[in-house]
Each structure stands twice: as C-alpha cells, then as structure tokens.
Design an enzyme around this catalytic site. Structure first.
Site, PDB file in Angstrom:
ATOM      1  N   ASP A   1      -2.381 -28.981  15.387  1.00 37.78           N
ATOM      2  CA  ASP A   1      -2.746 -28.992  16.811  1.00 37.78           C
ATOM      3  C   ASP A   1      -3.780 -27.943  17.215  1.00 37.78           C
ATOM      4  O   ASP A   1      -3.937 -27.658  18.405  1.00 37.78           O
ATOM      5  CB  ASP A   1      -1.498 -28.811  17.686  1.00 37.78           C
ATOM      6  CG  ASP A   1      -0.565 -30.001  17.625  1.00 37.78           C
ATOM      7  OD1 ASP A   1      -0.993 -31.071  17.167  1.00 37.78           O
ATOM      8  OD2 ASP A   1       0.600 -29.851  18.035  1.00 37.78           O
TER       9      ASP A   1
ATOM     10  N   HIS B   1       4.168 -16.876  -8.662  1.00 37.15           N
ATOM     11  CA  HIS B   1       3.002 -17.678  -8.273  1.00 37.15           C
ATOM     12  C   HIS B   1       2.267 -17.046  -7.086  1.00 37.15           C
ATOM     13  O   HIS B   1       1.335 -17.645  -6.542  1.00 37.15           O
ATOM     14  CB  HIS B   1       3.485 -19.094  -7.922  1.00 37.15           C
ATOM     15  CG  HIS B   1       2.404 -20.121  -7.877  1.00 37.15           C
ATOM     16  ND1 HIS B   1       2.092 -20.818  -6.728  1.00 37.15           N
ATOM     17  CD2 HIS B   1       1.558 -20.585  -8.836  1.00 37.15           C
ATOM     18  CE1 HIS B   1       1.114 -21.665  -6.982  1.00 37.15           C
ATOM     19  NE2 HIS B   1       0.767 -21.546  -8.247  1.00 37.15           N
TER      20      HIS B   1
ATOM     21  N   HIS C   1      -7.445 -27.161  -4.718  1.00 37.45           N
ATOM     22  CA  HIS C   1      -6.307 -26.316  -5.078  1.00 37.45           C
ATOM     23  C   HIS C   1      -5.729 -25.584  -3.871  1.00 37.45           C
ATOM     24  O   HIS C   1      -4.713 -24.907  -3.974  1.00 37.45           O
ATOM     25  CB  HIS C   1      -6.751 -25.303  -6.150  1.00 37.45           C
ATOM     26  CG  HIS C   1      -5.635 -24.541  -6.782  1.00 37.45           C
ATOM     27  ND1 HIS C   1      -5.407 -23.198  -6.535  1.00 37.45           N
ATOM     28  CD2 HIS C   1      -4.677 -24.933  -7.655  1.00 37.45           C
ATOM     29  CE1 HIS C   1      -4.368 -22.798  -7.244  1.00 37.45           C
ATOM     30  NE2 HIS C   1      -3.900 -23.814  -7.933  1.00 37.45           N
TER      31      HIS C   1
ATOM     32  N   ASP D   1      -5.351  -0.169   0.525  1.00 47.84           N
ATOM     33  CA  ASP D   1      -4.942   0.911   1.433  1.00 47.84           C
ATOM     34  C   ASP D   1      -3.980   0.467   2.534  1.00 47.84           C
ATOM     35  O   ASP D   1      -3.821   1.169   3.539  1.00 47.84           O
ATOM     36  CB  ASP D   1      -6.179   1.549   2.099  1.00 47.84           C
ATOM     37  CG  ASP D   1      -7.053   2.285   1.096  1.00 47.84           C
ATOM     38  OD1 ASP D   1      -6.550   2.616   0.003  1.00 47.84           O
ATOM     39  OD2 ASP D   1      -8.241   2.513   1.395  1.00 47.84           O
TER      40      ASP D   1
ATOM     41  N   LYS E   1      -3.733 -24.732  -0.465  1.00 49.46           N
ATOM     42  CA  LYS E   1      -2.432 -25.134   0.081  1.00 49.46           C
ATOM     43  C   LYS E   1      -2.403 -24.708   1.551  1.00 49.46           C
ATOM     44  O   LYS E   1      -2.075 -23.567   1.869  1.00 49.46           O
ATOM     45  CB  LYS E   1      -1.286 -24.459  -0.674  1.00 49.46           C
ATOM     46  CG  LYS E   1      -1.421 -24.507  -2.218  1.00 49.46           C
ATOM     47  CD  LYS E   1      -2.029 -23.258  -2.753  1.00 49.46           C
ATOM     48  CE  LYS E   1      -1.952 -23.080  -4.245  1.00 49.46           C
ATOM     49  NZ  LYS E   1      -2.120 -24.164  -5.122  1.00 49.46           N
TER      50      LYS E   1
ATOM     51  N   LYS F   1      -0.135 -14.480  -4.764  1.00 47.48           N
ATOM     52  CA  LYS F   1      -1.483 -13.935  -4.893  1.00 47.48           C
ATOM     53  C   LYS F   1      -1.696 -12.891  -3.807  1.00 47.48           C
ATOM     54  O   LYS F   1      -1.747 -13.235  -2.620  1.00 47.48           O
ATOM     55  CB  LYS F   1      -2.556 -15.023  -4.744  1.00 47.48           C
ATOM     56  CG  LYS F   1      -2.687 -15.960  -5.935  1.00 47.48           C
ATOM     57  CD  LYS F   1      -1.977 -17.256  -5.701  1.00 47.48           C
ATOM     58  CE  LYS F   1      -2.165 -18.195  -6.885  1.00 47.48           C
ATOM     59  NZ  LYS F   1      -1.238 -19.330  -6.813  1.00 47.48           N
TER      60      LYS F   1
END
Length: 508
Positions: free
Chosen positions: A433, A249, A426, A256, A428, A251
């Site tokens: 603070d 899952h 979508h 470079d 996350k 990404k």
C-alpha cells in the site's frame, strides 16, 4: 585434472563422504543382525508409531509433518533413521543454555521507547500491533530517528558499503551467510585490514556451509593473522546431526553502531554482477542510519556470544545519540529456528492481512506453506492487487520446479505472477500500500521460514518506501507475466514430478 583433484580432496567432499560412511555403518549394523529381524522389525514398528505421534504433537507446519511421516511409513528402517538424525529441532541441554544466553543479551540490551510506541499507536493502531508482536518475539523495539536508504541492486549498494567502512572509528561487525573470494570481498578485506591495524575492533561471522566451496580452508586463520576476529557458525563436521539443518542466513554490515546494512546480498562477486551466474543477478540491500542500528548491533553481538558461548557487556558498543532527520518507523527483527516462533513468516502474514490495495513481493523461491498460500489467495480474491516476482533463470532446478508448481493455484485466485526475464532475482521484499515494507533475508521457502537464522527490517512510512515501489515498477517492466493458460499446458509427467517434490519440499 588439477580442478578434479582439488574437488576430490576438498573439505566438503571429505566431510560428506564421512557422513555417508556413518550412515553405511549404521545400515550395515542392522543387516549384520538380520537373523533377529522379526524382533528388530517389531521394535522398529513400535518406534515408528512413537515417532509419528511425536511428529503429530510437534508445533511445526502440517506439510513438514507429512513430509516426515511418508518416508517413515514407506521405509521404516531408513525413514526412521533419517528422522532420528535430522528431524525436528530437538535441543540438547547445551544448546538450550546457549539459546538462553542469546535471548538474555537481546532482552537486557534492547528497550522500547514508550514515546515512540505511543506516537505510532496514535497514528496507526494496526502498525502498532505489528511492532508489539515483533518486540515480544524478536525483542527489538520500533524506532524513529532513523534514515533509510534502499539499494535496488548489489552493484549500487557495494560502493556505499565501502564508503561507510572507510569511515569506521570504533568497530566493524560483519555477518554473512556467504563470503566468497573475489573482487567484492578483496576490496572489503583491504579496508578491514587497514582498520584492524589502526585499532578498530573488526569482527566477522560467516556460515561454514554457505562458504565451504567459496573460501579457502584456512580463511579464519588468515583473518586472525591480520588482527580481525572471526567466528564460524555451525562448522560442517563429519557428525550426523539435525544441527546441520540450522544455518546462519543473516546478513549484517555494521559500522560504529551508527550505520547498518542488511538485505539479500552476500559478499561474493555474483551479487554485484562482477561474475555472471544465472543471468543478471537482481538483489537488494537497505541501509539504516540512526537509532535502529542499535538493534542490529545487539543481534550481531548475541550471535557472536552464542557461537563463543560467553557473554560480554554489549552496552559499551552503544553509540552516542545523534539526530538523523529520518522519517517514519523502523524495526529490525531476527528469527531463530530454535524457538518454534516463525517470526519471518508472521511478519509476511501480518503485512498481507494489513493490505487494502496492493501487495508486491520479490522472492527467489516461491515455496510457501499452506497458510501463506491461503493468505495470498484470500487477499487476491478480496480485490487486492497481489503481485509476485520470481526468477526466470533459476539457481536450483528443483526449487524452480517447486516454485512453478505453486503458480496455478495462486493465479486462479487472482494473484499475478511475474518471472524476471534477465536472470535470477534474489531479493526478498514485501511492499504494501505504499506505507509498509520489509527488506531482509527471509525467502518464501521452508528453509528460511523454519530452519535458518534470518533477519529483516520492518518499515512504516519510512523514507525509502517510494524507492522500493519504483524498483518494483522497473522490475515488472522487464518481467513476463505468467498466464493461467501457460500453467494449464503443463504436461502430466511434469505435474506428477512437481507433486512429488511438493510433498517433500519441507525437507529440501
């Protein structure tokens, strides 16, 4: 008619039917020998007791254990069969060897700078403790000299991704759960082809299950034909196995070793609102430029080696040092479902425990375990401003029902719940603070926390924290707050349905 034929003969349907056929053969075999049912039943009872003892002694969450114990007791044949095939994270010797290689690459290639750790310790011992945990479990150290740039939408991140890809000189590493045909991927693919033809090392990893309905069957061959190396994570094949549960899952888009992207967005058109699915698609991404990108690079190469079962010298991909002027502390981290260490969840719990004033969260699925619910409720009761944003328009109805089933207990404790009215959120993200945040791929559900390979970026006093806060403020403004009165008006039938779903949530 053409679409129906295409669906019927698609790989996902064929493979799924073959898996169902295997289940049918197993059950038919049991029925064939039903004259021996008394002895067979006795064996099943013994095996059920053994399975329950194994489940109780496992390191997993109590809710996950209960979700398996109920079907085993209620349906001894089918429940036990399902557990044997799909329950737990039992590792074969082959997988253990591959995981050892995976860890070995991370350990040998990622080394903490003691000076950075000492500066953080002097500045904030609590933050230093969080980074030590991540270094111990995810191997990646904490870095300075890293610029951070936050993108509140995939639409905003996409042009920057193309811009950075065009600058590639040595290598491009791409790893995504979903790559879908369309405007977004086509634009990226054109650049990848040009760079591969110019001698740039271009590699792509994608999750087979995540892409099975959105990519052509011969996608891997198409990439290789134009000089792009490709690896498929955990191919969806017609064999009953618990490994079907473990998906990649993560990404990553890395250029470079100097620039790295991660976050919620995948490489498909809905993530940049070029295709409407579930209203307006609200997602995010974060760009790192500087020292911390090395951890992301090693994480990618570790997965590449894991899939191919080999080990290459990753040190040759390390870029020459350069100054960025980035402020704060940055620590990319990864989470594996095969080591029984819930890194993603523990990052979230540590941030909740750290909070003194406010905790802001976005998540597409609010399906946490009892430990997470307890931590959020405790924080809210202690007077901390805890706010969570979930979608108004869901992508999965059962996930939406489960998400809403957790509203009442949280709101009663003082947590404020908002639903994103324009559509599906979508992203996350945790923001605490104004000093801490994490942006990544880890959903607040059992699949992300227990079964998937995930990644994220932990941040302390980094450049982008004010931008993340601004994004939350703008998101609250277009979201509707859910009241306790709204929750209590839920019908008894709906409550019963949600209760059933909650019991089996860890298996979904």
């Amino acid at each position: 008619m053409r679409n129906l034929t295409k669906l019927v003969f698609s790989r996902v349907v064929i493979v799924s039917l073959l898996i169902v056929l295997q289940l049918g053969v197993l059950l038919a075999g049991m029925l064939r020998f039903q004259e021996y049912w008394r002895w067979f039943s006795l064996v099943l009872d013994i095996l059920s007791v053994v399975a329950i003892l194994v489940i109780f002694s496992d390191k997993t969450d109590p809710a996950y254990k209960m979700a398996w114990i109920i079907p085993i007791l209620a349906l001894p044949v089918f429940g036990l069969l399902l557990y044997v095939l799909f329950g737990g994270n039992r590792l074969s010797l082959r997988i253990k060897r591959k995981m050892a290689s995976f860890d070995r690459v991370l350990r040998s290639s990622l080394h903490a700078d003691p000076a950075v750790a000492e500066r953080l310790e002097a500045l904030c011992p609590g933050a230093a403790r969080q980074t030590r945990y991540l270094t111990e479990t995810s191997y990646g150290p904490v870095y300075e000299n890293t610029q951070t740039e936050y993108f509140p939408l995939g639409d905003v991140a996409f042009p920057r991704m193309l811009e950075e890809l065009r600058r590639a000189e040595r290598y491009i590493f791409i790893e995504y759960f979903i790559i879908g045909s369309g405007k977004m991927w086509d634009a990226i693919f054109e650049i990848l082809k040009e760079k591969a033809a110019a001698g740039v090392d271009v590699r792509v990893i994608y999750d087979d299950f995540g892409c099975i309905t959105v990519l052509p069957m011969h996608f891997r061959q198409q990439l290789r034909a134009v000089g792009i190396q490709c690896a498929v994570f955990n191919p969806y094949i017609p064999i009953l196995s618990s490994r079907l549960n473990n998906r990649d899952h993560r990404k990553f888009l890395i250029v470079d070793g100097k620039v790295g992207f991660t976050g919620g967005i995948n490489l498909a058109d809905e993530y940049i609102n070029e295709k409407e699915r579930f209203g307006h698609w609200k997602d995010n991404a974060i760009l790192l430029r500087g020292d911390a990108v090395w951890s992301m690079t090693v994480m990618f190469l570790s997965m590449w080696n894991y899939i191919h079962g080999n080990v290459e010298d990753v040190s040759r991909y390390r870029p020459a040092p350069f100054e960025t002027g980035g402020r704060g502390f940055v620590q990319p981290y990864a989470d594996s479902p095969l080591d029984f260490e819930r890194v993603g969840e523990n990052v979230y719990l540590s941030l909740i425990a750290t909070a003194k004033r406010s905790i802001y969260i976005t998540t597409p699925y609010l399906i946490p375990d009892s430990t997470m619910i307890g931590a959020l409720c405790t924080a809210a009761r202690a007077g901390i401003d805890v706010r969570i944003v979930t979608p108004r328009i869901p992508d999965k109805k059962y996930a939406y029902a489960l998400t809403r089933s957790n509203y009442e207990i949280l709101i009663e404790a003082g947590v404020r719940i908002f639903e994103y009215v324009p559509g599906f959120i979508h992203a996350k993200t945790f923001w605490v603070d104004g000093e801490y945040a994490t942006v990544g791929t880890v959903n607040l559900d059992f699949r992300s926390l227990y079964l998937h390979f995930e990644d994220g970026v932990w941040l302390y006093r980094a450049d982008c924290l004010r931008d993340i806060e601004r994004d939350f403020e703008e998101t609250f403004a277009v979201s509707e707050e859910i009241t306790l009165d709204f929750c209590r008006k839920t019908s008894r039938l709906t409550r019963l349905w949600r209760a059933v779903l909650r019991v089996f949530a860890p298996l979904m």
